[in-house]
Design a protein around this motif. Structure first.
Motif, PDB file in Angstrom:
ATOM      1  N   HIS A  69       0.849  -1.195   0.000  1.00 12.62           N
ATOM      2  CA  HIS A  69       0.000   0.000   0.000  1.00 12.62           C
ATOM      3  C   HIS A  69       0.881   1.240   0.000  1.00 12.62           C
ATOM      4  O   HIS A  69       2.065   1.177   0.334  1.00 12.62           O
ATOM      5  CB  HIS A  69      -0.889   0.035   1.249  1.00 12.62           C
ATOM      6  CG  HIS A  69      -1.892  -1.064   1.314  1.00 12.62           C
ATOM      7  ND1 HIS A  69      -3.039  -1.075   0.554  1.00 12.62           N
ATOM      8  CD2 HIS A  69      -1.931  -2.185   2.061  1.00 12.62           C
ATOM      9  CE1 HIS A  69      -3.733  -2.156   0.818  1.00 12.62           C
ATOM     10  NE2 HIS A  69      -3.081  -2.858   1.734  1.00 12.62           N
ATOM     11  N   GLU A  70       0.287   2.365  -0.323  1.00  9.55           N
ATOM     12  CA  GLU A  70       1.021   3.624  -0.224  1.00  9.55           C
ATOM     13  C   GLU A  70       1.383   3.859   1.249  1.00  9.55           C
ATOM     14  O   GLU A  70       0.696   3.394   2.147  1.00  9.55           O
ATOM     15  CB  GLU A  70       0.170   4.788  -0.739  1.00  9.55           C
ATOM     16  CG  GLU A  70      -0.045   4.747  -2.236  1.00  9.55           C
ATOM     17  CD  GLU A  70      -0.805   5.966  -2.726  1.00  9.55           C
ATOM     18  OE1 GLU A  70      -0.431   7.103  -2.347  1.00  9.55           O
ATOM     19  OE2 GLU A  70      -1.774   5.784  -3.479  1.00  9.55           O
ATOM     20  N   GLU A  71       2.486   4.599   1.449  1.00  9.54           N
ATOM     21  CA  GLU A  71       2.975   4.815   2.814  1.00  9.54           C
ATOM     22  C   GLU A  71       1.945   5.492   3.707  1.00  9.54           C
ATOM     23  O   GLU A  71       1.806   5.139   4.873  1.00  9.54           O
ATOM     24  CB  GLU A  71       4.264   5.642   2.792  1.00  9.54           C
ATOM     25  CG  GLU A  71       5.458   4.879   2.259  1.00  9.54           C
ATOM     26  CD  GLU A  71       6.719   5.699   2.362  1.00  9.54           C
ATOM     27  OE1 GLU A  71       7.038   6.156   3.478  1.00  9.54           O
ATOM     28  OE2 GLU A  71       7.382   5.894   1.325  1.00  9.54           O
ATOM     29  N   TRP A  72       1.228   6.490   3.210  1.00  9.04           N
ATOM     30  CA  TRP A  72       0.233   7.187   4.033  1.00  9.04           C
ATOM     31  C   TRP A  72      -0.856   6.221   4.485  1.00  9.04           C
ATOM     32  O   TRP A  72      -1.326   6.300   5.613  1.00  9.04           O
ATOM     33  CB  TRP A  72      -0.369   8.395   3.305  1.00  9.04           C
ATOM     34  CG  TRP A  72      -1.378   8.030   2.252  1.00  9.04           C
ATOM     35  CD1 TRP A  72      -1.138   7.832   0.923  1.00  9.04           C
ATOM     36  CD2 TRP A  72      -2.763   7.796   2.458  1.00  9.04           C
ATOM     37  NE1 TRP A  72      -2.312   7.487   0.298  1.00  9.04           N
ATOM     38  CE2 TRP A  72      -3.322   7.459   1.204  1.00  9.04           C
ATOM     39  CE3 TRP A  72      -3.604   7.833   3.579  1.00  9.04           C
ATOM     40  CZ2 TRP A  72      -4.676   7.164   1.043  1.00  9.04           C
ATOM     41  CZ3 TRP A  72      -4.956   7.531   3.413  1.00  9.04           C
ATOM     42  CH2 TRP A  72      -5.476   7.211   2.153  1.00  9.04           C
ATOM     43  N   TYR A  73      -1.237   5.318   3.598  1.00  9.69           N
ATOM     44  CA  TYR A  73      -2.275   4.332   3.912  1.00  9.69           C
ATOM     45  C   TYR A  73      -1.793   3.412   5.038  1.00  9.69           C
ATOM     46  O   TYR A  73      -2.540   3.102   5.961  1.00  9.69           O
ATOM     47  CB  TYR A  73      -2.615   3.529   2.654  1.00  9.69           C
ATOM     48  CG  TYR A  73      -3.704   2.503   2.866  1.00  9.69           C
ATOM     49  CD1 TYR A  73      -5.019   2.800   2.553  1.00  9.69           C
ATOM     50  CD2 TYR A  73      -3.413   1.237   3.384  1.00  9.69           C
ATOM     51  CE1 TYR A  73      -6.029   1.864   2.749  1.00  9.69           C
ATOM     52  CE2 TYR A  73      -4.415   0.307   3.593  1.00  9.69           C
ATOM     53  CZ  TYR A  73      -5.716   0.626   3.275  1.00  9.69           C
ATOM     54  OH  TYR A  73      -6.710  -0.304   3.485  1.00  9.69           O
ATOM     55  N   GLU A  74      -0.537   2.983   4.935  1.00  7.53           N
ATOM     56  CA  GLU A  74       0.030   2.128   5.985  1.00  7.53           C
ATOM     57  C   GLU A  74      -0.018   2.828   7.347  1.00  7.53           C
ATOM     58  O   GLU A  74      -0.366   2.218   8.355  1.00  7.53           O
ATOM     59  CB  GLU A  74       1.476   1.749   5.655  1.00  7.53           C
ATOM     60  CG  GLU A  74       1.608   0.828   4.469  1.00  7.53           C
ATOM     61  CD  GLU A  74       3.053   0.575   4.085  1.00  7.53           C
ATOM     62  OE1 GLU A  74       3.332  -0.516   3.554  1.00  7.53           O
ATOM     63  OE2 GLU A  74       3.911   1.470   4.318  1.00  7.53           O
ATOM     64  N   GLU A 153       5.337  11.666   2.225  1.00 12.97           N
ATOM     65  CA  GLU A 153       4.651  10.495   1.673  1.00 12.97           C
ATOM     66  C   GLU A 153       3.892   9.673   2.710  1.00 12.97           C
ATOM     67  O   GLU A 153       2.914   9.022   2.368  1.00 12.97           O
ATOM     68  CB  GLU A 153       5.663   9.584   0.954  1.00 12.97           C
ATOM     69  CG  GLU A 153       6.326  10.236  -0.232  1.00 12.97           C
ATOM     70  CD  GLU A 153       5.331  10.644  -1.306  1.00 12.97           C
ATOM     71  OE1 GLU A 153       4.394   9.864  -1.598  1.00 12.97           O
ATOM     72  OE2 GLU A 153       5.480  11.758  -1.849  1.00 12.97           O
ATOM     73  N   ARG A 154       4.339   9.690   3.948  1.00 12.02           N
ATOM     74  CA  ARG A 154       3.713   8.850   4.973  1.00 12.02           C
ATOM     75  C   ARG A 154       2.854   9.663   5.941  1.00 12.02           C
ATOM     76  O   ARG A 154       1.647   9.498   6.007  1.00 12.02           O
ATOM     77  CB  ARG A 154       4.785   8.069   5.740  1.00 12.02           C
ATOM     78  CG  ARG A 154       4.220   7.018   6.678  1.00 12.02           C
ATOM     79  CD  ARG A 154       5.317   6.170   7.327  1.00 12.02           C
ATOM     80  NE  ARG A 154       4.748   5.040   8.022  1.00 12.02           N
ATOM     81  CZ  ARG A 154       4.448   3.875   7.478  1.00 12.02           C
ATOM     82  NH1 ARG A 154       4.677   3.671   6.191  1.00 12.02           N
ATOM     83  NH2 ARG A 154       3.925   2.900   8.187  1.00 12.02           N
ATOM     84  N   LYS A 157       0.524  13.022   4.328  1.00 12.41           N
ATOM     85  CA  LYS A 157      -0.619  12.580   3.514  1.00 12.41           C
ATOM     86  C   LYS A 157      -1.683  11.925   4.385  1.00 12.41           C
ATOM     87  O   LYS A 157      -2.882  12.134   4.168  1.00 12.41           O
ATOM     88  CB  LYS A 157      -0.167  11.602   2.422  1.00 12.41           C
ATOM     89  CG  LYS A 157       0.442  12.265   1.217  1.00 12.41           C
ATOM     90  CD  LYS A 157       0.719  11.254   0.124  1.00 12.41           C
ATOM     91  CE  LYS A 157       1.307  11.907  -1.104  1.00 12.41           C
ATOM     92  NZ  LYS A 157       1.533  10.936  -2.183  1.00 12.41           N
TER      93      LYS A 157
END
Length: 178
Positions: A69-74, A153-154, A157
């Motif tokens: 998954h994208e870093e923000w989602y994680e 990015e994490r 976001k």
């Protein structure tokens, strides 16, 4: 400590025991420091309190990094097991209070993203600590600040997602500048 009136936040005694007070805010907004000072203020006002920090329940790294998954989602969706925390902390808070604190008047839960739909209804009251991103970033140590891409990015976001979809400033019972 950011200025606020404890009398406005807590209902008049006797409180529903325990009164569950959430301290929400984005990373480095001063939540832990605020809670430490709030604990002291509560004690001086004759209230017994116990505190839980949501970061004590972070999932192991393998569940929240490099998942595809994208870093923000994680960060937003995988940092904590949201359903497990709802069941094992928020819905059963009395079972989590240490025996020496069973007579707590106020239970403080401190952490980021506390007003997500799965958790918000557990609280009697939520304070949101508002703090500008540049101020919060300045509170990071110099070495951590060098990894700006990770923040972009994490963390940022995910914070933007929270602010845009959950709207914690509107949902909080009180907003305090920190």
């Amino acid at each position: 400590m950011a200025h606020f009136d404890l009398e406005k936040i807590l209902p008049k005694p006797p409180l529903k025991e325990p009164f569950l007070l959430g301290i929400d805010g984005l990373s480095r907004s001063g939540k832990t420091t605020f809670v430490s000072e709030l604990e002291h203020l509560l004690e001086m006002s004759g209230y017994r309190s116990v505190t839980f920090h949501i970061d004590d329940y972070i999932e192991p790294e393998q569940k929240r990094y490099n998942t595809g998954h994208e870093e923000w989602y994680e960060y937003y969706f995988l940092q904590w097991d949201v359903a497990k925390l709802k069941e094992h902390l928020f819905d059963s808070i009395m079972e989590r209070i240490p025996p020496e604190n069973l007579k707590a008047d106020v239970v403080l839960i401190e952490g980021v993203f506390l007003q997500r739909d799965e958790w918000r209804s557990a609280f009697d009251c939520v304070l949101f600590l508002e703090c500008a991103r540049d101020v919060r970033f300045g509170r990071e140590n110099e070495e951590t600040q060098k990894n700006l891409k990770k923040f972009q990015e994490r963390y940022w976001k995910a914070e933007d997602y929270y602010m845009d979809t959950v709207k914690p400033l509107e949902r909080a019972d009180f907003v305090i500048e920190s």
